[in-house]
Structure formats: C-alpha cells, structure tokens
Design a protein around this motif. Structure first.
Motif, mmCIF file in Angstrom:
data_model
loop_
_atom_site.group_PDB
_atom_site.id
_atom_site.type_symbol
_atom_site.label_atom_id
_atom_site.label_comp_id
_atom_site.label_asym_id
_atom_site.label_seq_id
_atom_site.Cartn_x
_atom_site.Cartn_y
_atom_site.Cartn_z
ATOM 1 N N GLN A 171 0.891 -1.175 0.000
ATOM 2 C CA GLN A 171 0.000 0.000 0.000
ATOM 3 C C GLN A 171 0.920 1.213 0.000
ATOM 4 O OE1 GLN A 171 -2.981 0.127 3.126
ATOM 5 N NE2 GLN A 171 -2.988 2.383 3.085
ATOM 6 N N ARG A 172 1.058 1.857 -1.138
ATOM 7 C CA ARG A 172 2.103 2.870 -1.297
ATOM 8 C C ARG A 172 1.868 4.062 -0.365
ATOM 9 N NH1 ARG A 172 6.072 3.732 -4.940
ATOM 10 N NH2 ARG A 172 6.835 5.870 -5.169
ATOM 11 N N PRO A 173 2.846 4.374 0.469
ATOM 12 C CA PRO A 173 2.715 5.534 1.359
ATOM 13 C C PRO A 173 3.086 6.823 0.633
ATOM 14 C CG PRO A 173 4.799 4.444 1.750
ATOM 15 C CD PRO A 173 4.098 3.645 0.691
ATOM 16 N N LEU A 174 2.626 7.924 1.188
ATOM 17 C CA LEU A 174 3.025 9.232 0.649
ATOM 18 C C LEU A 174 4.331 9.695 1.294
ATOM 19 C CD1 LEU A 174 -0.440 11.056 0.684
ATOM 20 C CD2 LEU A 174 0.758 10.105 -1.301
ATOM 21 N N LEU A 217 12.595 0.060 -0.483
ATOM 22 C CA LEU A 217 12.148 1.389 -0.908
ATOM 23 C C LEU A 217 12.640 1.710 -2.321
ATOM 24 C CD1 LEU A 217 12.771 3.200 2.483
ATOM 25 C CD2 LEU A 217 10.561 3.143 1.310
ATOM 26 N N THR A 218 13.887 1.359 -2.600
ATOM 27 C CA THR A 218 14.437 1.603 -3.940
ATOM 28 C C THR A 218 13.649 0.824 -4.992
ATOM 29 O OG1 THR A 218 16.650 1.994 -3.041
ATOM 30 C CG2 THR A 218 16.513 1.415 -5.376
ATOM 31 N N GLU A 219 13.338 -0.428 -4.704
ATOM 32 C CA GLU A 219 12.566 -1.252 -5.646
ATOM 33 C C GLU A 219 11.196 -0.654 -5.928
ATOM 34 O OE1 GLU A 219 12.206 -5.316 -4.570
ATOM 35 O OE2 GLU A 219 14.367 -5.702 -4.639
ATOM 36 N N HIS A 220 10.658 0.080 -4.980
ATOM 37 C CA HIS A 220 9.338 0.685 -5.146
ATOM 38 C C HIS A 220 9.414 2.125 -5.630
ATOM 39 C CE1 HIS A 220 8.081 -2.901 -2.936
ATOM 40 N NE2 HIS A 220 6.840 -2.619 -3.292
ATOM 41 N N GLY A 221 10.589 2.521 -6.103
ATOM 42 C CA GLY A 221 10.718 3.816 -6.760
ATOM 43 C C GLY A 221 10.966 4.996 -5.854
ATOM 44 N N PHE A 222 11.328 4.761 -4.593
ATOM 45 C CA PHE A 222 11.622 5.864 -3.678
ATOM 46 C C PHE A 222 13.109 6.197 -3.727
ATOM 47 C CE2 PHE A 222 7.698 4.203 -1.852
ATOM 48 C CZ PHE A 222 7.003 5.349 -1.508
ATOM 49 N N ASP A 223 13.418 7.476 -3.579
ATOM 50 C CA ASP A 223 14.795 7.926 -3.449
ATOM 51 C C ASP A 223 15.145 7.878 -1.964
ATOM 52 O OD1 ASP A 223 17.238 9.168 -3.338
ATOM 53 O OD2 ASP A 223 16.576 11.060 -4.245
ATOM 54 N N THR A 224 16.001 6.931 -1.583
ATOM 55 C CA THR A 224 16.280 6.742 -0.162
ATOM 56 C C THR A 224 16.971 7.953 0.469
ATOM 57 O OG1 THR A 224 18.344 5.587 -0.697
ATOM 58 C CG2 THR A 224 16.380 4.240 -0.347
ATOM 59 N N LEU A 259 5.697 4.412 9.355
ATOM 60 C CA LEU A 259 6.911 4.390 10.174
ATOM 61 C C LEU A 259 7.486 2.978 10.174
ATOM 62 C CD1 LEU A 259 5.944 6.521 13.340
ATOM 63 C CD2 LEU A 259 7.415 7.192 11.429
ATOM 64 N N LEU A 260 8.674 2.840 9.607
ATOM 65 C CA LEU A 260 9.404 1.578 9.655
ATOM 66 C C LEU A 260 10.334 1.647 10.861
ATOM 67 C CD1 LEU A 260 10.306 1.325 5.860
ATOM 68 C CD2 LEU A 260 8.482 0.071 7.047
#
Length: 343
Positions: A171-174, A217-224, A259-260
């Motif tokens: 469930q993609r977070p903002l 996060l990277t796999e889901h397209g987020f810039d860490t 929150l992870l």
C-alpha cells in the motif's frame, strides 16, 4: 566435615559423593537423595569450588558480557529472552552464568571476568576496553555483531527488514520514514543529518536492517536519500518518546504515514503516542516493528513485526561455548508477523 569424612560415614566412595553434587546423572535418584540429606544433616556443604577450579583449571562459569547495563538488559524483553536461552543450556549442563555489563563496568572487581571458562558477548560494546582485557585463550562467541576471529550468532536482519518493508509498501505511502536504533557514532536522539557518521556494518545490526529497508524502498521507486531518518539512543519508552513526539506532532501534511521502526519498543511507543493524539492506526498512520515481543502481540491493534527467536540465539551461543555444537557462523531465521498496525 570433609568429603572423605562423609564418604566414610555413608560407606560409599569419594567419587560417589562428588557425583551426587556435580554429576547427578551418574547416580540413582534414591542414592543421590540419601547422600544430600545426610550431607545436610552432618554439615557438609559440598566439594570446595575453589579447590576444584584449581585442580581442573575450569570453573564451570560462563560470562555473558552485555552491551548495556544490567538493569536495562534484565528489563528489556529481547535481552531477557536471550539470557533465558543461555541459562537454559547452562543449567542443563551444570554451569553458572556470570553477567558483566559493558556500560558502567568500572564498578566490577578487577579481573572478575578471568574466572570464566568462556565468554558470550551480546550486542555492540560501547568500547573495546572490557573485550581487550579478556583472556585470549578462552573461547568467545559474539552475538548480533562481529569480533574478528570469533564465531558469531546472527539473524537475517537485512532479509527480514526487506521482507517487512516490501509488505508495508504494497500500500504505497506518501511519506515513509525510518526510525533507527543506535545507528550513529555520535550521540543522536533525533533526526539524522549528513553531519552524523554511521557506525560500520560489522558493529551494529541497525546497518543491516536499514539496508533491507532501503533495498525495498528503492525497488518501489523511492529515493532513499529523501527518506527521513530518526535515531534513538536507547530502546526504552522514555528515550523513544521525545523523538517520536517530534515526528507525530508534525502538521498532518508533513507527518509520515508509514513508520518503519527497528524495534518493537520503538513501534509500540509510536502506537501509544498516536493513540493519545487520536491519530488512527492504521488509517492515518501505519507502523511496523522488529523483534516480535509478547507485548506487541497481546495488545490491540496487534503490531505488525518481525519475530526473532531471541531465546534460540541464547541457546545456540551457549551450546557453542560449551562445545556442544561446532563453533561456526550461525544465521538464524525470522518470521513475519502480520498484525493490525500495517495490514
């Protein structure tokens, strides 16, 4: 009353008396019970431990060196489970556990570690002073961090946190965020910035868990680089609380919606503070933990987390020290527990 006196009184050998106290499996329960009752009646308290240690060169004591204070370690659910696992094995094989704190150990009598037959080092040491003072010829096992040349016991921290984050990101977070536990060399109880220096990979499990989070996060397209990090210095409510308060008191449009967290204690603190403010979990804020402590599974909403077998870690480390299993690198598996805080 000496061992020889007691043996003469009961008409048995000195070896039989010694076995009654030290190796009960060598005697029938009836004979051992008789010997112990007579020993008590006659005022014999057992073989002299100091003499036995001098004679055999062994004390039957295993020292567990804790990264934290004794108070913290005995109150912390994860550490106390670990110690329970160690104690279970030592009890079964007639050994005693000596606890030595890595923090504030200056109060320990000089050389107190030298009486131990072996050492289990649990968690990242605040400094190497105590480790450097240990007798080099005694066996040593490290748990949750690495010591060159010594066997280690770990869990699959990176894979476990990767699996947790992958689940949470379905469930993609903002606005995802990560709350670390003791990740920086400098004292930091708050937001991690570029000025902070990360502890090395071999020193802290937090680096492995962070790597797992970042991979997902990277796999889901987020810039860490854009994912905010907070660090907590001690895994207790009072230390977690001001950091998490800073996070969840942000305006709603800036507050993270995922929150992870690197421990269940952090996650449960976040859950408690969110509930106090009327922030709905998981509707407005999803939370994940790591450890699988009982408290997180018995409350509502139930915590989504990774369960590690802390008692199992202790059993493996103790068996290695006692030579019951080979002294090799051990990697234990974990389990994803899907609760209500991040369905």
């Amino acid at each position: 009353m000496t061992l020889k006196d007691l043996a003469l009184e009961l008409g048995v050998s000195t070896a039989t008396i010694s076995n009654a106290f030290n190796r009960p499996d060598q005697l029938s329960p009836l004979l051992r019970d008789r010997i112990l009752k007579e020993a008590k009646r006659l005022g014999y308290s057992g073989p002299d431990a100091k003499a036995r240690s001098l004679r055999t060169g062994r004390s039957s004591i295993v020292a567990v060196i804790l990264a934290e204070s004794l108070t913290y370690s005995l109150n912390d659910a994860v550490a106390s489970e670990f110690l329970s696992g160690v104690a279970e094995v030592l009890d079964a094989h007639g050994h005693t556990m000596l606890l030595l704190p890595g923090r504030g150990h200056a109060s320990q009598p000089p050389g107190s570690a030298n009486i131990a037959d072996g050492f289990i080092v649990y968690g990242l040491m605040p400094n190497n002073k105590l480790l450097n003072e240990l007798p080099s010829q005694r066996p040593l096992v490290s748990v949750d961090f690495d010591i060159d040349g010594s066997p280690t016991v770990h869990i699959d921290d990176r894979d476990a946190s990767y699996a947790m984050a992958t689940h949470a990101l379905k469930q993609r977070p903002l606005r995802p965020a990560i709350i670390n536990l003791r990740l920086t060399k400098e004292h930091c109880n708050g937001r991690v910035t570029k000025e902070h220096t990360m502890l090395p990979d071999s020193s802290t499990i937090s680096r492995a868990r962070l790597a797992g989070f970042h991979a997902a996060l990277t796999e889901h397209g987020f810039d860490t680089e854009q994912i905010p990090l907070w660090n907590i210095e001690e895994n207790v409510f009072d230390v977690c609380s001001p950091v998490i308060t800073e996070i969840i008191d942000l305006p709603a449009e800036q507050r993270p919606d995922l929150l992870l967290c690197m421990s269940d204690r952090i996650a449960l603190t976040a859950l408690t503070l969110a509930e106090q403010r009327g922030i709905h979990v998981p509707g407005e804020l999803r939370i994940t933990g790591f450890d699988g402590i009982a408290e997180g599974q018995y409350r509502a909403p139930r915590l989504t987390t990774v369960r590690q077998d802390s008692a199992g870690k202790g059993r493996v480390a103790a068996k290695m020290i006692l030579g019951r299993i080979p002294k090799t690198q051990q990697l234990l598996k974990t389990e994803l527990l899907l609760g209500d805080t991040c369905p």
